[in-house]
Design an enzyme around this catalytic site. Sequence first.
Site, short mmCIF file in Angstrom:
data_model
loop_
_atom_site.label_atom_id
_atom_site.label_comp_id
_atom_site.label_asym_id
_atom_site.label_seq_id
_atom_site.Cartn_x
_atom_site.Cartn_y
_atom_site.Cartn_z
N LYS A 80 -57.48 126.01 147.59
CA LYS A 80 -56.40 125.11 148.09
C LYS A 80 -55.92 125.83 149.82
CE LYS A 80 -54.16 121.56 146.63
NZ LYS A 80 -54.62 120.79 145.87
N GLY A 177 -44.46 107.15 140.41
CA GLY A 177 -45.62 107.38 141.94
C GLY A 177 -46.36 105.67 141.61
N GLY A 179 -48.20 105.49 144.18
CA GLY A 179 -49.42 105.45 145.88
C GLY A 179 -50.45 105.14 145.03
N VAL A 181 -53.24 106.69 144.19
CA VAL A 181 -53.41 106.56 142.23
C VAL A 181 -52.93 105.59 141.92
CG1 VAL A 181 -54.18 108.04 140.15
CG2 VAL A 181 -54.55 108.84 142.96
P1 NAI Z 1 -49.35 109.45 147.29
O1 NAI Z 1 -48.66 109.89 148.43
O2 NAI Z 1 -50.66 107.90 147.19
O3 NAI Z 1 -48.39 108.29 146.03
C1 NAI Z 1 -47.51 109.25 145.36
C2 NAI Z 1 -45.79 108.30 145.57
O4 NAI Z 1 -45.08 108.67 144.81
C3 NAI Z 1 -45.25 107.75 146.78
O5 NAI Z 1 -45.96 105.96 146.15
C4 NAI Z 1 -44.46 107.99 146.77
O6 NAI Z 1 -43.63 107.93 147.63
C5 NAI Z 1 -43.76 108.38 145.95
N1 NAI Z 1 -42.81 109.89 145.03
C6 NAI Z 1 -42.83 110.37 145.14
N2 NAI Z 1 -41.25 111.48 144.74
C7 NAI Z 1 -41.30 110.24 143.62
C8 NAI Z 1 -40.58 110.28 142.68
N3 NAI Z 1 -39.63 111.75 142.55
N4 NAI Z 1 -40.12 109.89 141.59
C9 NAI Z 1 -40.95 108.30 141.94
N5 NAI Z 1 -41.65 108.16 142.89
C10 NAI Z 1 -42.13 109.49 143.98
O7 NAI Z 1 -50.13 110.73 146.74
P2 NAI Z 1 -51.49 110.09 145.21
O8 NAI Z 1 -53.08 110.34 146.18
O9 NAI Z 1 -51.75 109.02 145.01
O10 NAI Z 1 -51.18 111.48 144.27
C11 NAI Z 1 -50.47 111.53 143.45
C12 NAI Z 1 -50.55 112.57 143.14
O11 NAI Z 1 -51.47 112.28 142.09
C13 NAI Z 1 -49.99 113.56 143.45
O12 NAI Z 1 -49.48 114.56 142.93
C14 NAI Z 1 -51.20 113.59 143.78
O13 NAI Z 1 -51.41 116.01 143.86
C15 NAI Z 1 -52.20 113.88 142.58
N6 NAI Z 1 -53.86 113.81 143.12
C16 NAI Z 1 -54.12 112.57 143.51
C17 NAI Z 1 -55.81 112.67 143.46
C18 NAI Z 1 -56.07 111.50 144.88
O14 NAI Z 1 -57.21 111.41 144.29
N7 NAI Z 1 -55.36 110.42 145.67
C19 NAI Z 1 -56.84 113.58 143.01
C20 NAI Z 1 -55.78 114.81 141.87
C21 NAI Z 1 -54.62 114.36 141.55
#
Ligand code: NAI
Length: 343
Positions: A80, A177, A179, A181
């Site tokens: 990382k 969340g 986002g 995923v």
């Molecule tokens: P993203 O950044 O697209 O989505 C995260 C979402 O969480 C955003 O919509 C944001 O506004 C929201 N958020 C942030 N703080 C918040 C809170 N306090 N309460 C509620 N919502 C909140 O990220 P993504 O790619 O969807 O990833 C989500 C998580 O999964 C991250 O922790 C990432 O490290 C993990 N992850 C993602 C992978 C992927 O394929 N994108 C793979 C493995 C893990």
Amino acid sequence: MGMLDRIEEMGHERVVVGQDARVGYRGVIAIHDTTLGPAVGGIRFMPYAHPDDALVDALRLSRAMTLKCALAGLAWGGGKSVILGDPRERNRIPILRAHGRLIESLSGLYVGAEDVGTSPEDLEHVRRETSHVAGVLDGTGDPAPATARGVLQAMRAAASRLWDGPALAGRRVAVQGCGSVGSHLVALLVEAGAEVLVTDVDRDRLRGIRERHPVEVVEPEEIYGVACHILAPCALGGVLHDGTIPRLQAEAVVGAANNQLAEDRHDLALKERDILYVPDFVANAGGVIDGHRLAAGWSEEQTAQRVAAIHDMTLAVLRLAEAEDSGTQAAAEVLALQRLRRE
Ligand code: NAI
């Protein structure tokens, strides 16, 4: 505990710190284990309250990558990297390139990818300095749909252990969340007949989800206390801690966010509350499995089968935890370390 002791305790092979005062760059690359292959892991770009927090983040996330790749049967190790600073920094391009040079200095021992605070376009700037980058624009694709499919499989396995089968129809699932995923996961859950609750700090995202799916919206802080069958953290790490665990009304926690446990001891805190926790690095491996597709030469179908196998891996972890009367995270680590030692 001092940082060098911590690095020794966590078993990292190498930790590299880079800086370039001319462009305001400070970065860290943590290589946890390369037994199975090059250390692969995202490039995180975010501000930290203290530089040591960035180092600890890189140490914990890289170790989790080792465990994730080992359990998923991939020929990759765990790494990382972190760039300290605000990703909206106007000087971001020279900073990304400086990070690329640090990656290049490791001659392929570490391969970077997209992560919190870095976009596919950012990776192209990193790529000007090093070829050791995997990302959306090189054909690897967006990992989020596969990550969501894997989380769904982990939920089905948890459902089989807790209730009368893997079906999620009629189960209340709270997604924190929406986002990349989270939004895919909501779609899969709705399709599976689950009753879905969602939250996000981004109102626009919530509006979009609401327009597309029949979901109930709750305030971000309320999500921990909502009565539901499964809580799915898909936003930030460190959400399961002394302040939130006593409030949980969920029977299981299964989500995509990395490093959901604030500290290792929270594995047992969840067990004591009889809440079934599927370790994050088991549930969220779909993205890295999908990312491994090109390197391994898998077809779409083979890749999909490997993502679907997260169901059986989750069952194996949950069975071992029951047999050993241990936390589920501890059980998953035992299984991952067994694979590492076999190599
Ligand atoms: P993203 O950044 O697209 O989505 C995260 C979402 O969480 C955003 O919509 C944001 O506004 C929201 N958020 C942030 N703080 C918040 C809170 N306090 N309460 C509620 N919502 C909140 O990220 P993504 O790619 O969807 O990833 C989500 C998580 O999964 C991250 O922790 C990432 O490290 C993990 N992850 C993602 C992978 C992927 O394929 N994108 C793979 C493995 C893990």
